[in-house]
Design a protein around this motif. Structure first.
Motif, mmCIF file in Angstrom:
data_model
loop_
_atom_site.group_PDB
_atom_site.id
_atom_site.type_symbol
_atom_site.label_atom_id
_atom_site.label_comp_id
_atom_site.label_asym_id
_atom_site.label_seq_id
_atom_site.Cartn_x
_atom_site.Cartn_y
_atom_site.Cartn_z
ATOM 1 N N LYS A 126 -4.749 13.554 -5.847
ATOM 2 C CA LYS A 126 -4.885 14.957 -5.499
ATOM 3 C C LYS A 126 -5.521 15.801 -6.599
ATOM 4 N N ASP A 159 -5.816 -9.819 8.464
ATOM 5 C CA ASP A 159 -6.140 -8.541 9.123
ATOM 6 C C ASP A 159 -6.649 -8.862 10.521
ATOM 7 N N ASP A 169 1.041 -12.205 12.667
ATOM 8 C CA ASP A 169 1.111 -12.196 11.202
ATOM 9 C C ASP A 169 2.259 -13.071 10.693
ATOM 10 N N THR A 188 -8.304 15.210 -2.534
ATOM 11 C CA THR A 188 -8.674 14.357 -1.398
ATOM 12 C C THR A 188 -7.498 14.236 -0.445
ATOM 13 N N ASN A 215 -13.022 7.713 -2.827
ATOM 14 C CA ASN A 215 -12.371 7.047 -3.952
ATOM 15 C C ASN A 215 -13.343 6.513 -5.005
ATOM 16 N N SER A 255 -8.981 2.368 -0.366
ATOM 17 C CA SER A 255 -7.831 3.251 -0.588
ATOM 18 C C SER A 255 -7.356 3.345 -2.035
ATOM 19 N N SER A 268 -7.628 4.283 5.614
ATOM 20 C CA SER A 268 -8.927 3.785 5.170
ATOM 21 C C SER A 268 -9.904 3.704 6.331
ATOM 22 N N TYR A 310 -10.757 11.002 2.730
ATOM 23 C CA TYR A 310 -11.056 9.699 2.101
ATOM 24 C C TYR A 310 -11.172 8.534 3.079
ATOM 25 N N ARG A 337 -6.793 14.032 4.164
ATOM 26 C CA ARG A 337 -7.023 13.536 5.521
ATOM 27 C C ARG A 337 -7.563 14.578 6.487
ATOM 28 N N CYS A 382 -2.650 -6.384 5.468
ATOM 29 C CA CYS A 382 -2.416 -5.005 5.893
ATOM 30 C C CYS A 382 -2.692 -3.992 4.775
ATOM 31 N N ASN A 402 0.807 -1.224 0.000
ATOM 32 C CA ASN A 402 0.000 0.000 0.000
ATOM 33 C C ASN A 402 0.841 1.276 0.000
ATOM 34 N N ASN A 411 -6.249 -2.181 2.573
ATOM 35 C CA ASN A 411 -7.704 -2.118 2.421
ATOM 36 C C ASN A 411 -8.035 -1.475 1.069
HETATM 37 N N1 MGD Z 1 -8.513 9.397 -2.353
HETATM 38 C C1 MGD Z 1 -7.422 9.113 -1.671
HETATM 39 N N2 MGD Z 1 -7.051 7.848 -1.501
HETATM 40 C C2 MGD Z 1 -5.905 7.558 -0.832
HETATM 41 C C3 MGD Z 1 -5.113 8.595 -0.288
HETATM 42 C C4 MGD Z 1 -5.546 9.944 -0.468
HETATM 43 O O1 MGD Z 1 -4.905 10.899 -0.007
HETATM 44 N N3 MGD Z 1 -6.692 10.152 -1.171
HETATM 45 N N4 MGD Z 1 -3.973 8.282 0.389
HETATM 46 C C5 MGD Z 1 -3.302 7.041 0.049
HETATM 47 C C6 MGD Z 1 -2.272 6.745 1.033
HETATM 48 S S1 MGD Z 1 -1.084 7.932 1.255
HETATM 49 C C7 MGD Z 1 -2.216 5.578 1.718
HETATM 50 S S2 MGD Z 1 -0.913 5.292 2.758
HETATM 51 C C8 MGD Z 1 -3.218 4.527 1.499
HETATM 52 C C9 MGD Z 1 -3.507 3.676 2.700
HETATM 53 O O2 MGD Z 1 -4.435 2.739 2.358
HETATM 54 P P1 MGD Z 1 -4.578 1.351 3.113
HETATM 55 O O3 MGD Z 1 -3.259 0.816 3.341
HETATM 56 O O4 MGD Z 1 -5.543 0.523 2.398
HETATM 57 O O5 MGD Z 1 -5.160 1.830 4.489
HETATM 58 P P2 MGD Z 1 -5.092 1.175 5.900
HETATM 59 O O6 MGD Z 1 -6.221 1.773 6.623
HETATM 60 O O7 MGD Z 1 -3.754 1.306 6.494
HETATM 61 O O8 MGD Z 1 -5.430 -0.340 5.605
HETATM 62 C C10 MGD Z 1 -4.655 -1.267 6.157
HETATM 63 C C11 MGD Z 1 -5.463 -2.465 6.597
HETATM 64 O O9 MGD Z 1 -4.516 -3.249 7.255
HETATM 65 C C12 MGD Z 1 -4.909 -3.511 8.590
HETATM 66 N N5 MGD Z 1 -3.697 -3.492 9.388
HETATM 67 C C13 MGD Z 1 -3.098 -2.435 9.990
HETATM 68 N N6 MGD Z 1 -1.993 -2.845 10.648
HETATM 69 C C14 MGD Z 1 -1.882 -4.187 10.440
HETATM 70 C C15 MGD Z 1 -0.942 -5.181 10.861
HETATM 71 O O10 MGD Z 1 0.019 -4.912 11.574
HETATM 72 N N7 MGD Z 1 -1.192 -6.451 10.442
HETATM 73 C C16 MGD Z 1 -2.251 -6.792 9.661
HETATM 74 N N8 MGD Z 1 -2.380 -8.054 9.299
HETATM 75 N N9 MGD Z 1 -3.143 -5.876 9.254
HETATM 76 C C17 MGD Z 1 -2.961 -4.598 9.637
HETATM 77 C C18 MGD Z 1 -5.935 -2.476 8.956
HETATM 78 O O11 MGD Z 1 -6.852 -3.039 9.884
HETATM 79 C C19 MGD Z 1 -6.565 -2.146 7.588
HETATM 80 O O12 MGD Z 1 -7.675 -2.973 7.343
HETATM 81 O O13 MGD Z 1 -4.432 5.146 1.042
HETATM 82 C C20 MGD Z 1 -4.249 5.861 -0.153
HETATM 83 N N10 MGD Z 1 -5.537 6.265 -0.680
#
Ligand code: MGD
Ligand code: MGD
Ligand code: SF4
Ligand code: MO
Length: 745
Positions: free
Chosen positions: A714, A459, A508, A614, A697, A438, A623, A688, A616, A432, A165, A434
């Motif tokens: 963005k 997760d 994990d 978009t 999204n 995202s 997510s 988002y 924070r 890890c 991610n 979603n």
């Molecule tokens: N429109 C829009 N979309 C974006 C962004 C935006 O600015 N605008 N930003 C982007 C950015 S910068 C990012 S970083 C991404 C993030 O997007 P994602 O990585 O999808 O977001 P998270 O919420 O971190 O999802 C991680 C999942 O992993 C799980 N998790 C967390 N820690 C652990 C762990 O240690 N072990 C396990 N097994 N699971 C774990 C959480 O419960 C969650 O379900 O989104 C992006 N999406």
């Protein structure tokens, strides 16, 4: 008379049902819950990695204490940090594996869930080839887990396709820093920030997204430093800025080239530095000639005097620091934008000395460590390249395989989803991540997920994406396994294990190791615990750019963090990079890079005349899987709102809190308006962190930067209209529209 509520009731009223911990005989003391131990570790909710002490009792995290001595945050925490401890005891916590059945999910034994997973992996790979199965990783995982996942993909499954991610996050910056300096890390620790004479913050909402960093910025201002902020929104720190550049979304490259134009026009470059330590200046100087001020002002919407002032302040100062985050990087020219910042830093000699340098603000908890040791599609441990024959030979040697057994580089995160959509990839294991919330263009993601022949998720909560899985493997929280992380500064830190995973949930890394054994590759995964993984990681990274050979848990604990590279056990670590002005490039020089203007992949026109951007809010994280479950955080910002300027609101007859429909070329979203003077009148901002009908999204598009493959979160084109109320059939909407959902969300 009504009975006065006891402390516990007040707490549960305030914090919601997640505060469900009760010791067997009930609380003996209503106001104090004494801890059995305090564990020094770090906050999981962002790349700052503030130190925190978790209060532990009966294998539960029940609270926290500040960790005053930890040098980064000295006990300070932001609104998410102080609530961080509340997620562990949440009733939604997954306590056993789940398997899809006709009636939805049912709990399963580990043996059944893992055997099924492995049999599906084997069948898919046998039928369609090894690369038909892909792996997703994440940058909230510890460094050991990221390493393990990269090895699992290449050695246990033999697939090319693993990515993470962080592809949505740090890759534009990473690509640019590698091109310019040969290394993907912030060149400076945050202790340099207060020393700068000028701070230039571009595309970073520091107050909301890196809250503890504001303290460093205020210290810089207290020392007389000037603050420049470039953002289409006046973020909180802008209130104290000396100069604000309210640029149009997606026009950073023009702004930065305009600033370089002024620097060169006024002869403010550092000729000696350029001559001695860099290559490529002449071509960049030539390319800057086309970016004269009238043109740049026209494109960016920023007054020419302001551009000139910003350029002169930086050019004339002895020490300037440029800080950027996703506002600059989430663009189809994210890499170019970052290169343009680095070109300014190089032209003015602001690198490799006190209080100077460009820096990226890494986002996720282990956004830095998670991009160093091989869960990226093109990477081997130590920030080595998977395409480099010498690196392949070295790492294959450490792993006990032949170099030609290592797959070639594979697809990036969004490319994996696209390959799933077109039927090329049939199976996915996601840890890890979603993606339904995202990744851009959520309707496309949902369709793709429905096409998978097998989908497994690791997760600790049933994320919106996990609703679409065949198997959900109950994994571990940050505090349930030992591991290293690396902060935005480049400081390697220790996440100390505080408790065991509850119920049948497993660590994990145990899950991944078990899968490797069941795939018949156990001999390559003889790890008993994270310390064993770290031992191998140290060797696998040795001699690479991200050299961790000198890093052990004991050393990290003793020094309260070690900055990598740290090539030997007696090496003190490297807080500031390039002290001797030697760079990690093939010729040891820093490289200027010519940048190329590219329009947004979703341009505005008469039908879609506004910019949608978009990002924070302070109280939610990514997510939202984790923070949407913490009542005290939800209260602070319960629903996504569309930020719009009063002038734009008036044009559409919209008042604050009215419902507004935001429409893009993909879909529309109806949410409440937040009418604020702090945003450009041609721009709409939506956070988002929400899923389903609240998901920003659904509106974004899938254009990627050609080099970093980051989505253009963005910059989208949109229009708005006043609406009468929320969407009438909220929860079904996504599924109805596409008929593709296998589960909820
Ligand atoms: N429109 C829009 N979309 C974006 C962004 C935006 O600015 N605008 N930003 C982007 C950015 S910068 C990012 S970083 C991404 C993030 O997007 P994602 O990585 O999808 O977001 P998270 O919420 O971190 O999802 C991680 C999942 O992993 C799980 N998790 C967390 N820690 C652990 C762990 O240690 N072990 C396990 N097994 N699971 C774990 C959480 O419960 C969650 O379900 O989104 C992006 N999406
Ligand atoms: N509270 C909170 N903190 C977080 C996170 C979180 O989810 N919540 N996530 C963490 C993660 S993974 C990340 S990546 C970071 C993200 O940290 P940031 O990048 O600081 O946060 P964003 O809100 O994504 O976007 C930053 C700013 O970019 C601006 N922007 C939008 N379009 C443009 C543009 O075209 N040019 C410029 N120059 N600016 C633009 C937005 O107005 C916004 O103020 O935050 C980390 N910290
Ligand atoms: S700044 Fe980041 S690491 Fe620090 S407390 Fe807040 S969310 Fe946690
Ligand atoms: Mo991020």
């Amino acid at each position: 008379m009504a009975k006065a509520p006891v402390a516990e009731e007040i707490l549960s009223e305030k914090f919601g049902p997640h505060l469900n911990y009760k010791p067997p005989g009930g609380w003996t003391d209503e106001s104090v819950h004494p801890a059995e131990k305090l564990v020094k570790t770090h906050c999981c909710f962002c790349g700052q990695q503030c130190g925190i002490q978790l209060k532990v009792r009966e294998n539960r995290v029940i609270g926290f204490e500040p960790w005053e001595e930890f040098p980064f945050n000295h006990g300070m925490l932001c609104p998410k940090g102080v609530k961080r401890y509340l997620q562990g005891n949440h009733p939604d916590r997954l306590l056993s594996p789940l398997m899809r059945s006709d009636q939805g999910f049912r709990p399963a034994s580990w043996d059944e869930a893992l055997s099924f997973t492995v049999s599906r992996m084997r069948e898919i790979q046998k039928k369609y080839g090894k690369d038909a199965f892909a792996i997703y990783g994440g940058a909230s995982l510890s460094t050991e887990k990221s390493y393990l996942l990269g090895k699992f993909a290449r050695v246990a499954l033999g697939t090319r396709h693993i990515d993470y991610n962080g592809r949505l996050c740090m890759v534009s910056a990473g690509t640019a820093y590698k091109l310019a300096f040969g290394i993907d890390r912030s060149p400076i620790p945050w202790s340099e920030i207060p020393k700068a004479e000028v701070l230039f913050v571009i595309g970073a909402n520091i107050g909301d997204c890196a809250p503890i960093t504001t303290d460093y910025i205020w210290r810089c201002r207290d020392n007389g430093g000037k603050l420049i902020v470039a953002d289409p929104r006046m973020t909180p720190i802008t209130r104290n800025a000396d100069l604000y550049l309210p640029l149009r979304p997606g026009t950073d490259l023009a702004l930065l080239m305009g600033m370089l134009y002024v620097i060169l026009r006024d002869g403010l470059q550092d000729r000696e530095f350029i001559e001695q330590y860099t290559t490529g200046f002449d071509a960049v100087a030539e390319s800057a000639k086309q970016w004269d001020l009238p043109r740049v002002a026209e494109m960016t919407g920023v007054p020419p005097e302001s551009i000139e002032k910003a350029a002169r302040w930086i050019g004339k100062s002895k020490r300037a620091i440029m800080m950027h985050a996703r506002g600059l990087e989430h663009q189809s020219k994210g890499v170019e934008n970052c290169l343009a910042v680095l070109n300014i830093a190089l032209a003015t000699g602001n690198i490799g000395r006190d209080g100077a340098g460009p820096t990226m603000i890494t986002g996720q908890g282990n956004g830095q460590g998670g991009r160093e040791h091989g869960q990226k599609c093109d990477q081997l441990p130590g920030q080595r390249s998977l395409a480099d024959p010498a690196a392949r030979e070295y790492v294959a040697g450490v792993w006990g395989i032949q170099p030609d057994e290592l797959p070639q580089p594979g697809y990036t995160a969004e490319e994996i989803m696209e390959a799933i959509h077109r039927g090329e990839i049939k199976g996915l294991l996601s840890t890890c991540f979603n993606p339904l919330v995202s990744l851009p263009d959520a309707n496309f993601t949902r369709e793709a997920l429905s096409k998978l022949e097998f989908f497994g998720v690791i997760d600790f909560f049933l994320s919106e994406t996990a609703h679409h899985a065949d198997v959900v493997l109950a994994g571990s929280l940050h505090e349930e396994e030992d591991g290293l992380g690396c902060s935005a500064e480049g400081r390697v830190i220790h996440w100390q294990k505080s408790i065991d995973p509850p119920g049948e949930a497993r660590c994990d890394s145990d899950i991944i190791i078990d899968l490797a054994h069941r795939l018949g590759r156990g001999e390559y995964f003889r790890f008993e615990n994270p310390a064993d993984i770290l031992e191998e990681l140290r060797i696998a990274s040795r001699g690479g750019v991200a050299d961790y050979y000198g890093i052990t848990y004991e050393r990290v604990d003793k020094q309260m963090g070690i900055f990598w590279p740290c090539p030997s056990l007696d090496h003190p670590g490297t807080p500031r990079l390039f002290v001797d002005r030697k760079f990690y490039t093939h010729d040891g020089k820093a490289h200027f890079n010519v940048t190329e203007w590219r329009p947004s992949g979703d341009p505005i026109n008469d039908e879609y005349p506004l910019f949608l951007t978009t990002g924070r809010v302070v109280s939610q994280y990514l997510s939202g899987t984790q923070t949407r479950r913490i009542g005290a955080l939800v209260d602070q910002y319960p629903e996504p709102r569309a930020e719009i300027h009063p002038r734009l609101a008036e044009q559409h007859g919209i008042k604050d809190s009215d419902w507004v429909t935001v429409t893009t070329r993909r879909d529309d979203l109806t949410i409440q308006a937040m009418v604020v003077k702090t945003i450009r009148p041609d721009t709409v901002f939506i956070p988002y962190h929400w899923a389903g009908i609240r998901s920003a999204n659904r509106l974004t598009h899938r254009t990627l930067d050609p080099r970093s493959k980051i989505p253009e979160f963005k910059v989208s084109a949109c229009r708005i209209a006043r609406a009468n109320g929320p969407d009438p059939s909220p929860d079904d909407r996504g599924a109805h529209k596409n008929g593709a959902s296998r589960g909820g969300a």
